[in-house]
Design an enzyme around this catalytic site. Structure first.
Site, short mmCIF file in Angstrom:
data_model
loop_
_atom_site.label_atom_id
_atom_site.label_comp_id
_atom_site.label_asym_id
_atom_site.label_seq_id
_atom_site.Cartn_x
_atom_site.Cartn_y
_atom_site.Cartn_z
N GLY A 1 0.82 -1.21 0.00
CA GLY A 1 0.00 0.00 0.00
C GLY A 1 0.85 1.25 0.00
N HIS B 1 -2.28 -6.39 12.43
CA HIS B 1 -1.63 -5.95 11.19
C HIS B 1 -0.27 -6.65 11.01
CE1 HIS B 1 -1.29 -2.38 8.16
NE2 HIS B 1 -0.84 -3.52 7.65
#
Length: 315
Positions: free
Chosen positions: A72, A275
């Protein structure tokens, strides 16, 4: 003048760096390693958040390449407005696919087979038997079919699924079958037992999984988010979880880190990992290879890999 290259990995630990640049180590510390104005190639510190990632960008008047070590780029994009035209932003395609694919499969299997319940029962010395859902014969929908979405399907293939449907921004044909455009997503959601989100975070995908999206999921379906937290509307998800209609496995949340006391921690039917899709033992060797390859291309004026965008007149 020798160009400065900022690296979040000590340069002596990266094999194959080309000669020529002045390599400087900066992993997000308070002090910059040198004048940012002299930096030509900036490798963004990994998993340090937006504030640190963009902090030197306003002063990087000579930078030519910004290289992330993540798939990302949303944590860097706000800082691009400070850069002159022509700066290339590259992501880390090829670094995280294996690890994220592994975690996605782990989350699905753990959620369906009730592994969190077994761990809690083990802590209490209880034997918790009974039937659980299997992944076999399930219909899976992958929303976001880039390199990570494809890697996820690689790992799902041996599990004897009934069907895999794929959705991306635009439709196309692959060796495995069709990839449906995003416009067809509403019609595909009611058919899926497992919905996997692996999209980048953009204005189009922010709150993609909103109340309407979640309402279209079938009763008992599992939502898996390995994309970015804001791809899911947390309030809408909480409402569905608390009703018991669907379950979820989340590697990313909104907000993130999820604060102590947030209702998502205690919501029924949710499995949360902090995460950790990318940071595994596979990360560092692959990140080093990517950085060495990109810098070799940069020094030799060859085309760079994974160029996501090039800044224009307004950044």
């Amino acid at each position: 003048m020798t160009a400065d290259v900022w690296l979040p990995i000590p340069p002596e630990e990266i094999e194959g760096l080309p000669e020529g640049p002045n390599y400087l180590f900066w992993d997000g510390g308070e002090e910059f390693p040198a004048d940012p104005a002299d930096c030509a190639f900036y490798v963004v510190p990994y998993m340090k958040g937006m504030e640190i990632s963009v902090r030197p960008l306003p002063e990087m008047g000579s930078v030519e390449v910004v290289q992330t070590l993540s798939a990302g780029i949303d944590h860097v994009q706000p800082g691009l407005t400070h850069l002159r035209p022509g700066v290339r932003l590259c992501n880390a395609r090829g670094v995280h696919e294996a690890s994220t694919g592994e975690l996605t499969l782990a989350l699905i299997l753990a959620s369906l087979r009730g592994i969190p319940d077994f761990v809690r029962a083990q802590d209490k010395g209880e034997w918790l038997g009974g039937f659980r859902p299997a992944l076999a014969d399930k219909s899976v929908l992958i929303v976001g079919y880039g390199s990570i979405g494809s890697a996820i399907e690689d790992r799902l293939t041996p599990f004897e699924l009934a069907r895999v449907a794929r959705v991306a921004r635009s439709g196309r044909t692959t060796e495995r079958g069709p990839v449906h455009p995003l416009a067809e997503l509403p019609a595909l959601l009611p058919e899926a037992d497992v919905v996997i989100l692996s999209t980048p975070l953009t204005e189009t995908t922010r709150h993609l999984a909103d109340a309407e999206f979640l309402a279209r999921m079938k009763d008992g379906a599992l939502l898996v988010n390995v994309a970015r937290g804001p791809v899911v509307d947390t309030k809408a998800l909480l409402a569905e979880l608390e009703s018991g209609r669907i379950t979820a496995a989340l590697d990313v949340t909104d907000p993130e880190p999820l604060p102590r006391g947030h209702p998502l921690w205690q919501a029924p039917g949710v499995l949360i990992s902090p995460h950790v899709g990318g940071p595994t033992s596979a990360f560092l060797p692959r990140a080093k290879r990517l950085v060495a390859d990109q810098l070799g291309r940069f020094v030799n004026q060859e085309p760079l890999r994974n160029v996501i965008l090039t800044t224009g007149p307004t950044g």
